[in-house]
Motif scaffolding. Structure first.
Motif, PDB file in Angstrom:
ATOM      1  N   GLY A  71       7.749   2.222  -7.412  1.00  0.00           N
ATOM      2  CA  GLY A  71       8.094   3.294  -6.491  1.00  0.00           C
ATOM      3  C   GLY A  71       7.881   2.820  -5.053  1.00  0.00           C
ATOM      4  O   GLY A  71       7.676   1.631  -4.822  1.00  0.00           O
ATOM      5  N   GLN A 147       5.886   7.667  -2.884  1.00  0.00           N
ATOM      6  CA  GLN A 147       6.801   8.240  -3.890  1.00  0.00           C
ATOM      7  C   GLN A 147       6.781   7.340  -5.103  1.00  0.00           C
ATOM      8  O   GLN A 147       7.533   6.375  -5.172  1.00  0.00           O
ATOM      9  N   SER A 149       6.488   6.733  -9.470  1.00  0.00           N
ATOM     10  CA  SER A 149       6.819   7.381 -10.736  1.00  0.00           C
ATOM     11  C   SER A 149       5.584   7.375 -11.629  1.00  0.00           C
ATOM     12  O   SER A 149       4.686   6.548 -11.480  1.00  0.00           O
TER      13      SER A 149
END
Ligand code: HEC
Ligand code: HEC
Length: 290
Positions: A71, A147, A149
């Motif tokens: 990410g 951000q 995952s």
């Protein structure tokens, strides 16, 4: 009116002045010491490449996006702002973050922050680095969150990552020269060349084979090996080639280095003393020509 004898007054004045002068010269000595720490910290800041990841629009304010297979990380504000930066941190909190990858709240940091290399820096250097950061402009600006995952967004799991990926601490090799050891320290420690030039395992740890190149660099590019015993490229370079490339950015074939290496050239090696560049070249050359 009482008759004042000038003698005792002078005596009292001297008694009062002596500690005053003493305090003054002691604080001047402290200020010099502080100045030296800030100057030394500035050089440590450069050779450690902090600006590559923490400076985007404003120095140290963070916001640099680092894309990885897990990410996007967004680097935090490390300016000395009390609310949004690290202005309120104690020396101990800073050293623990840099060395153990732990926040003042005891949370694990993601290894996108290359603390596994910074862990090799002496405490005195880390404290000088903090003195320099403390003297920079505070920036009152929050940075957005990473951000990532699932499950990579779980900080708790990083404790396991650390257990699996914490290698031996760097140590000087008594059989090698001072420049060799300085080069080895820079490459494996503050200048963290190993972090990009070493292949990564599935959970982002550095693989044991060393700096044999990395298919998936920080900007998605291929990172060439710095350990090339097959002599297919870098292994053929001589010491001067290496020095020149680190100072100027040009390879022996006349091409300029780009991708994420351009930040290293701008913020790290481009700001190094000639002596440190020579030390790195000496170390890398000797790795490839054992
Ligand atoms: C390769 C990019 C990279 C480099 C180089 C880098 N950092 Fe960071 N740093 C990060 C990232 C990403 C984080 C956030 C980690 C997290 O959230 O777990 C971070 C976090 C931090 C933190 C914790 C901040 C907080 O608010 O908790 C400090 C302090 C820090 N870095 C200082 C430094 C210093 C000093 C240097 C230079 C010696 C440096 N960093 C170099 C990427 C980097
Ligand atoms: C942020 C990742 C990153 C870091 C940190 C990094 N490099 Fe690089 N390096 C790269 C990339 C990517 C290239 C390929 C650049 C290109 O060819 O355009 C490269 C290329 C090179 C090359 C050219 C090798 C060849 O065969 O073409 C040398 C030499 C080099 N790096 C040395 C260093 C040294 C020394 C350090 C530490 C001071 C370092 N690098 C730190 C990413 C990095």
């Amino acid at each position: 009116m009482t008759n004042i004898n000038p003698q005792p007054i002078k005596g009292r004045l001297v008694c009062w002045l002596v500690p005053f002068v003493f305090v003054l010269s002691a604080s001047a000595a402290l200020a010099t010491q502080e100045g030296e720490a800030v100057t030394s910290g500035e050089y440590i800041f450069h050779i450690s490449g902090c600006a590559s990841c923490h400076t985007k629009d404003q120095p140290l304010a963070g916001g640099v996006e680092l894309e990885t297979p897990f990410g996007t990380f967004i680097s935090p504000n490390i300016s000395p702002d009390n609310q949004f930066g690290i202005g309120s941190w104690t020396d101990d909190e800073f050293v623990t973050a840099m060395r153990e990858g732990l926040s003042p709240e005891g949370e694990h940091y993601f290894p996108a922050f290359p603390y596994t290399s910074y862990a090799n820096m002496p405490t005195a250097d880390l404290l000088d680095l903090k003195s320099y950061i403390d003297k920079q402009e505070p920036v009152s600006k929050a940075t957005p969150s990473h951000q990532l995952s699932f499950p990579f967004n779980q900080r708790g799991l990083l404790g396991i990552w650390k257990m699996l990926n914490t290698g031996q601490p760097w140590a000087a090799d008594a059989n090698q020269s001072k420049p060799w050891n300085r080069g080895s320290y820079l490459v494996n420690g503050p200048s963290h060349c190993v972090q990009c030039h070493t292949p990564r395992n599935l959970i982002g740890g550095m693989q044991g084979a060393g700096m044999i190149g990395n298919e998936d660099g920080p900007e998605g590019e291929k990172v060439p090996p710095l350990l090339d015993l097959n002599k297919s490229g870098f292994g053929l370079w001589n010491k001067e080639d290496i020095e020149f490339s680190l100072a100027i950015g040009m390879k022996p074939d006349g091409d300029f280095m780009g991708g994420s290496m351009s930040h290293v050239l701008e913020n790290t090696t481009g700001k190094m003393t000639e002596e440190d560049i020579q030390a790195i070249a000496h170390y890398l050359y000797s790795l490839n020509n054992p």
